[in-house]
Enzyme design. Structure first.
Site, PDB file in Angstrom:
ATOM      1  N   GLU A 198       0.803  -1.240   0.000  1.00  0.00           N
ATOM      2  CA  GLU A 198       0.000   0.000   0.000  1.00  0.00           C
ATOM      3  C   GLU A 198       0.832   1.283   0.000  1.00  0.00           C
ATOM      4  O   GLU A 198       0.528   2.218   0.740  1.00  0.00           O
ATOM      5  CB  GLU A 198      -0.977  -0.028   1.180  1.00  0.00           C
ATOM      6  CG  GLU A 198      -1.909  -1.224   1.121  1.00  0.00           C
ATOM      7  CD  GLU A 198      -2.811  -1.380   2.345  1.00  0.00           C
ATOM      8  OE1 GLU A 198      -2.784  -0.518   3.232  1.00  0.00           O
ATOM      9  OE2 GLU A 198      -3.554  -2.381   2.395  1.00  0.00           O
ATOM     10  N   GLU A 305      -6.254 -10.430  -1.586  1.00  0.00           N
ATOM     11  CA  GLU A 305      -7.114 -10.226  -0.405  1.00  0.00           C
ATOM     12  C   GLU A 305      -8.580 -10.140  -0.815  1.00  0.00           C
ATOM     13  O   GLU A 305      -9.344  -9.320  -0.302  1.00  0.00           O
ATOM     14  CB  GLU A 305      -6.710  -8.936   0.331  1.00  0.00           C
ATOM     15  CG  GLU A 305      -5.252  -8.908   0.759  1.00  0.00           C
ATOM     16  CD  GLU A 305      -4.850  -7.684   1.588  1.00  0.00           C
ATOM     17  OE1 GLU A 305      -5.746  -6.929   2.016  1.00  0.00           O
ATOM     18  OE2 GLU A 305      -3.646  -7.512   1.804  1.00  0.00           O
TER      19      GLU A 305
HETATM   20  O1  G3I Z   1      -7.362  -9.577  18.558  1.00  0.00           O
HETATM   21  C1  G3I Z   1      -7.628  -8.310  19.119  1.00  0.00           C
HETATM   22  C2  G3I Z   1      -8.541  -8.490  20.292  1.00  0.00           C
HETATM   23  O2  G3I Z   1      -7.846  -9.202  21.273  1.00  0.00           O
HETATM   24  C3  G3I Z   1      -8.973  -7.115  20.781  1.00  0.00           C
HETATM   25  O3  G3I Z   1      -9.845  -7.264  21.855  1.00  0.00           O
HETATM   26  C4  G3I Z   1      -9.644  -6.344  19.666  1.00  0.00           C
HETATM   27  C5  G3I Z   1     -10.087  -4.957  20.094  1.00  0.00           C
HETATM   28  O4  G3I Z   1     -10.267  -4.119  18.986  1.00  0.00           O
HETATM   29  O5  G3I Z   1      -8.708  -6.212  18.614  1.00  0.00           O
HETATM   30  C6  G3I Z   1      -8.290  -7.437  18.065  1.00  0.00           C
HETATM   31  O6  G3I Z   1      -7.337  -7.135  17.091  1.00  0.00           O
HETATM   32  C7  G3I Z   1      -7.807  -6.653  15.853  1.00  0.00           C
HETATM   33  C8  G3I Z   1      -7.208  -7.547  14.781  1.00  0.00           C
HETATM   34  O7  G3I Z   1      -7.492  -7.020  13.510  1.00  0.00           O
HETATM   35  C9  G3I Z   1      -7.768  -8.973  14.850  1.00  0.00           C
HETATM   36  O8  G3I Z   1      -9.083  -9.020  14.472  1.00  0.00           O
HETATM   37  C10 G3I Z   1      -7.312  -5.228  15.684  1.00  0.00           C
HETATM   38  O9  G3I Z   1      -7.973  -4.384  16.592  1.00  0.00           O
HETATM   39  C11 G3I Z   1      -7.572  -4.765  14.266  1.00  0.00           C
HETATM   40  O10 G3I Z   1      -6.986  -3.490  14.068  1.00  0.00           O
HETATM   41  C12 G3I Z   1      -6.961  -5.730  13.293  1.00  0.00           C
HETATM   42  O11 G3I Z   1      -7.293  -5.306  11.979  1.00  0.00           O
HETATM   43  C13 G3I Z   1      -6.615  -5.908  10.894  1.00  0.00           C
HETATM   44  C14 G3I Z   1      -6.186  -4.778   9.976  1.00  0.00           C
HETATM   45  O12 G3I Z   1      -5.650  -5.299   8.774  1.00  0.00           O
HETATM   46  C15 G3I Z   1      -5.120  -3.894  10.610  1.00  0.00           C
HETATM   47  O13 G3I Z   1      -3.886  -4.517  10.609  1.00  0.00           O
HETATM   48  C16 G3I Z   1      -7.569  -6.853  10.198  1.00  0.00           C
HETATM   49  O14 G3I Z   1      -7.779  -8.009  11.018  1.00  0.00           O
HETATM   50  C17 G3I Z   1      -6.991  -7.289   8.861  1.00  0.00           C
HETATM   51  O15 G3I Z   1      -7.964  -7.995   8.126  1.00  0.00           O
HETATM   52  C18 G3I Z   1      -6.575  -6.062   8.050  1.00  0.00           C
HETATM   53  O16 G3I Z   1      -5.973  -6.529   6.861  1.00  0.00           O
HETATM   54  C19 G3I Z   1      -5.571  -5.524   5.909  1.00  0.00           C
HETATM   55  C20 G3I Z   1      -4.316  -6.028   5.227  1.00  0.00           C
HETATM   56  O17 G3I Z   1      -3.332  -6.289   6.190  1.00  0.00           O
HETATM   57  C21 G3I Z   1      -3.818  -5.022   4.195  1.00  0.00           C
HETATM   58  N1  G3I Z   1      -4.859  -4.676   3.241  1.00  0.00           N
HETATM   59  C22 G3I Z   1      -6.115  -4.244   3.815  1.00  0.00           C
HETATM   60  C23 G3I Z   1      -6.640  -5.271   4.809  1.00  0.00           C
HETATM   61  C24 G3I Z   1      -7.964  -4.852   5.361  1.00  0.00           C
HETATM   62  O18 G3I Z   1      -7.838  -3.693   6.103  1.00  0.00           O
END
Ligand code: G3I
Length: 408
Positions: A198, A305
């Site tokens: 990105e 993705e």
């Molecule tokens: O696991 C914790 C949990 O313990 C906690 O209570 C909760 C509270 O918000 O958060 C949980 O973690 C979250 C994690 O995903 C697991 O679900 C984070 O807050 C959340 O920010 C995180 O988001 C991820 C995001 O990237 C940020 O890194 C998404 O899962 C993931 O699908 C998303 O993936 C991205 C790719 O890496 C890049 N391209 C876009 C794509 C979608 O945004």
């Protein structure tokens, strides 16, 4: 064997699986979460449902990528050689080996989910002044190797570091160390890396690259440097440039400019990663046009993705900024969502099949709607109980009878 399709597919003699149906076209992959790799209950998932997610994963997919666990903030939360938390990523790589799945590594260099220390100057003031440590989500144990996000979790991920900055050389050294350590550890096991994620600008401006701490501190050649380091760390790995929104002509133009520039400099970029976080308005024609133009770069295209948002809030564009996610899943589902989703998936996969000489991998961003980052947009092929949706049947139908290829 005749493939049974349609609502009764599950009842047919041999169950129809995605990986079998596409075995002569491209591997079919999915993003996986930590609990799927390490067992037990997960974020919003009981142990039983998690086990059912794993069963669906094994049945239908032959390629995996960590949805989160190889991101800098999770795999390398603290500075120094003892600052790595490898346990979840190791579990993923072992799972893949035991289940004969290919692995993609996501991601080495990204403006998001990178801890503040990476960008900090050597002698920054105390943390309280300008460099606050990340605030951890309640319930996070901070313990590496548990089923939760480890130290350096997502708390500080979206705020931009505002303290004293590292020099160009300092940041390049950290980037090099990180890439050599991570890509080096999984050499021969991770087949393809998202080296830079990105980096392209959004919107209608003239800049090719977005402004980030990487581009500001190192300069635009941070992209080239990352690919050079990754190639040195694992000369056999397929090195991918990965971005979202490439179905949008303005963003695609930037991609083409960036890749041509890298190619002119003989930088080892081996594949285009097109995330394809799209919506139900996406047609065969949109995807066909996008793939036709990207294919002119002469590189394999990996769909990295894929998901198709059915929420009303997500029908305007193809963005995938995490910060905008809430808005894109609001407003409830579009009318007749199941059918629209099926029609969109049919068109999208018809385009992949048409472009099978370029499209070498298709990875969905999650096994089912419940574990999706856009759960409210019900964007995947299986519902929250792992039942195949109408979109699953549509995807199968889009492809039966077509001839074949492999990943590179
Ligand atoms: O696991 C914790 C949990 O313990 C906690 O209570 C909760 C509270 O918000 O958060 C949980 O973690 C979250 C994690 O995903 C697991 O679900 C984070 O807050 C959340 O920010 C995180 O988001 C991820 C995001 O990237 C940020 O890194 C998404 O899962 C993931 O699908 C998303 O993936 C991205 C790719 O890496 C890049 N391209 C876009 C794509 C979608 O945004």
């Amino acid at each position: 064997m005749l493939l049974a399709v349609g609502p009764n597919a599950q009842a047919a003699d041999a169950p129809v699986t995605l990986k079998d149906v596409f075995k002569d076209h491209f591997p079919i992959g999915t993003a996986v979460n930590r609990s799927m790799m390490m067992g037990g209950a997960g974020f919003r998932r009981s142990a039983e449902l998690n086990a059912s997610d794993v069963a669906t994963l094994k049945q239908h997919f032959n390629q995996i990528v960590a949805e989160n666990d190889m991101k800098w903030q999770l795999i390398h939360p603290r500075e120094g050689q003892d600052g790595y938390d490898f346990a979840p990523a190791d579990a993923l790589v072992n799972f893949a080996a035991s289940n004969r799945m290919e692995v993609a590594g996501h991601t080495l260099v990204w403006h998001s989910q990178t801890p503040n220390w990476v960008f900090a100057g050597t002698n920054p003031p105390p943390p309280s002044a300008t460099n606050p440590p990340p605030a951890f989500a309640a319930g996070n144990t901070n313990a590496p190797g548990t089923n939760r996000f480890g130290r350096g979790g997502f708390g500080g991920g979206f705020g931009r570091y505002t303290g004293p900055r590292a020099s160009r050389d300092e940041l390049l050294a950290r980037m090099s160390n990180h890439i050599h350590t991570v890509a080096g550890r999984y050499k021969g096991k991770v087949k393809v890396w998202d080296v830079v994620n990105e980096a392209l600008a959004d919107g209608q401006g003239t800049n090719v690259l977005r402004t980030s701490l990487w581009s500001e501190i190192i300069g635009p050649d941070f992209v080239a440097k990352a690919f050079q380091y990754a190639h040195a760390a694992d000369p056999q790995a397929i090195l991918r440039y990965n971005d979202y929104g490439l179905e949008n002509p303005a963003k695609r133009k930037r991609l083409i400019a960036l890749i041509k520039e890298l190619q002119a400099q003989k930088i080892p970029v081996h594949a285009i990663g097109s995330q394809a976080h799209v919506n139900v308005a996406t047609t065969f024609e949109t995807m066909d046009q996008s793939l036709t133009e990207m294919a002119t770069l002469g590189l394999p295209i990996h769909i990295t993705e894929l998901d198709v948002n059915s929420a009303q809030g997500g029908q305007r564009g193809f963005g995938a900024n995490v910060a905008d996610n809430a808005a894109t899943t609001q407003g409830g589902l579009v009318s007749d969502a199941d059918k629209k989703l099926a029609d969109a998936y049919a068109g999208i996969f018809r385009a992949f099949v048409k472009h099978r000489d370029s499209v070498k991998l298709v990875t969905l961003w999650g096994v089912n709607d419940a574990v999706s980052w856009r759960a409210q947009g019900k964007p995947l092929l299986f519902d929250g109980e792992n039942r195949p949706k109408a979109a699953f049947d549509a995807v199968i139908r889009a492809t039966v009878g077509e001839p074949s290829k492999s990943i590179r």
